[in-house]
Design a protein around this motif. Sequence first.
Motif, PDB file in Angstrom:
ATOM      1  N   ILE A  24       0.919   8.578 -17.629  1.00  0.00           N
ATOM      2  CA  ILE A  24       1.291   9.596 -16.656  1.00  0.00           C
ATOM      3  C   ILE A  24       0.975  10.970 -17.258  1.00  0.00           C
ATOM      4  O   ILE A  24       1.588  11.366 -18.256  1.00  0.00           O
ATOM      5  CB  ILE A  24       2.793   9.510 -16.295  1.00  0.00           C
ATOM      6  CG1 ILE A  24       3.189   8.076 -15.959  1.00  0.00           C
ATOM      7  CG2 ILE A  24       3.138  10.498 -15.178  1.00  0.00           C
ATOM      8  CD1 ILE A  24       2.482   7.464 -14.781  1.00  0.00           C
ATOM      9  N   GLN A  25       0.019  11.661 -16.682  1.00  0.00           N
ATOM     10  CA  GLN A  25      -0.418  12.978 -17.150  1.00  0.00           C
ATOM     11  C   GLN A  25      -0.660  12.980 -18.669  1.00  0.00           C
ATOM     12  O   GLN A  25      -0.215  13.869 -19.389  1.00  0.00           O
ATOM     13  CB  GLN A  25       0.586  14.046 -16.746  1.00  0.00           C
ATOM     14  CG  GLN A  25       0.689  14.184 -15.238  1.00  0.00           C
ATOM     15  CD  GLN A  25       1.729  15.203 -14.808  1.00  0.00           C
ATOM     16  OE1 GLN A  25       2.597  15.607 -15.565  1.00  0.00           O
ATOM     17  NE2 GLN A  25       1.633  15.612 -13.553  1.00  0.00           N
ATOM     18  N   LYS A  55      -2.374   6.594  -4.409  1.00  0.00           N
ATOM     19  CA  LYS A  55      -3.004   5.357  -3.976  1.00  0.00           C
ATOM     20  C   LYS A  55      -2.207   4.190  -4.554  1.00  0.00           C
ATOM     21  O   LYS A  55      -1.965   4.125  -5.755  1.00  0.00           O
ATOM     22  CB  LYS A  55      -4.448   5.295  -4.479  1.00  0.00           C
ATOM     23  CG  LYS A  55      -5.170   4.029  -4.084  1.00  0.00           C
ATOM     24  CD  LYS A  55      -6.593   4.008  -4.607  1.00  0.00           C
ATOM     25  CE  LYS A  55      -7.263   2.695  -4.214  1.00  0.00           C
ATOM     26  NZ  LYS A  55      -8.584   2.588  -4.797  1.00  0.00           N
ATOM     27  N   VAL A  56      -1.784   3.286  -3.696  1.00  0.00           N
ATOM     28  CA  VAL A  56      -1.017   2.114  -4.106  1.00  0.00           C
ATOM     29  C   VAL A  56      -1.758   0.878  -3.626  1.00  0.00           C
ATOM     30  O   VAL A  56      -2.108   0.777  -2.449  1.00  0.00           O
ATOM     31  CB  VAL A  56       0.412   2.128  -3.518  1.00  0.00           C
ATOM     32  CG1 VAL A  56       1.160   0.862  -3.877  1.00  0.00           C
ATOM     33  CG2 VAL A  56       1.168   3.356  -3.986  1.00  0.00           C
ATOM     34  N   SER A  68       0.848  -1.195   0.000  1.00  0.00           N
ATOM     35  CA  SER A  68       0.000   0.000   0.000  1.00  0.00           C
ATOM     36  C   SER A  68       0.882   1.243   0.000  1.00  0.00           C
ATOM     37  O   SER A  68       2.100   1.154   0.071  1.00  0.00           O
ATOM     38  CB  SER A  68      -0.926  -0.011   1.221  1.00  0.00           C
ATOM     39  OG  SER A  68      -0.167  -0.027   2.411  1.00  0.00           O
ATOM     40  N   SER A  69       0.246   2.397  -0.048  1.00  0.00           N
ATOM     41  CA  SER A  69       0.969   3.665  -0.048  1.00  0.00           C
ATOM     42  C   SER A  69       1.459   3.992   1.359  1.00  0.00           C
ATOM     43  O   SER A  69       0.768   3.755   2.341  1.00  0.00           O
ATOM     44  CB  SER A  69       0.052   4.781  -0.534  1.00  0.00           C
ATOM     45  OG  SER A  69       0.719   6.019  -0.450  1.00  0.00           O
ATOM     46  N   VAL A  94      -2.338   8.424  -9.089  1.00  0.00           N
ATOM     47  CA  VAL A  94      -2.213   9.779  -8.569  1.00  0.00           C
ATOM     48  C   VAL A  94      -3.014  10.665  -9.517  1.00  0.00           C
ATOM     49  O   VAL A  94      -2.604  10.868 -10.660  1.00  0.00           O
ATOM     50  CB  VAL A  94      -0.743  10.245  -8.503  1.00  0.00           C
ATOM     51  CG1 VAL A  94      -0.661  11.677  -7.990  1.00  0.00           C
ATOM     52  CG2 VAL A  94       0.091   9.313  -7.652  1.00  0.00           C
ATOM     53  N   GLY A  95      -4.164  11.141  -9.063  1.00  0.00           N
ATOM     54  CA  GLY A  95      -5.040  11.911  -9.946  1.00  0.00           C
ATOM     55  C   GLY A  95      -5.459  11.057 -11.135  1.00  0.00           C
ATOM     56  O   GLY A  95      -5.904   9.926 -10.975  1.00  0.00           O
TER      57      GLY A  95
END
Length: 139
Positions: A125-126, A84-85, A78-79, A101-102
Amino acid sequence: MTCSVSSPSGRFVGIARTGLVAAAALGLGLVAAAGDAEAAKRRAGQFDGIWNVVFATRAGNCSPTYNAPFAVQGRRVSSAGGGKVTGGITGGGNVAVKISVGASVARGRGRLSGNSGSGIWSGLIQGDRCRGVWQATRS
């Protein structure tokens, strides 16, 4: 087959040898099962702790490196801060995770051994598709 044993009173007491063998086998089986369960429990926690993970991009238009702390407890990953992991780890150290992440999402897999580990990752990623490698060290 019956084995006869003399008692103090002089009488013979019959003991079924097959019953003794079965009882001994059952007892050994229970001891072995308990030992296996205990060993599995120890293996499940052998990677417990906080792991500092460095992600290096090898392809795609993403930042060259990312750092993230992960927490391992038993078979769960987990994170330990940021994002969030979710994921898991086997007793042998094989690990698979999903990081969010987002709107960015990445998946990674690899192996931990002792206090270090490494593997590969890929994700969006983005808005950019990227992939690379990761290295981890236990704090």
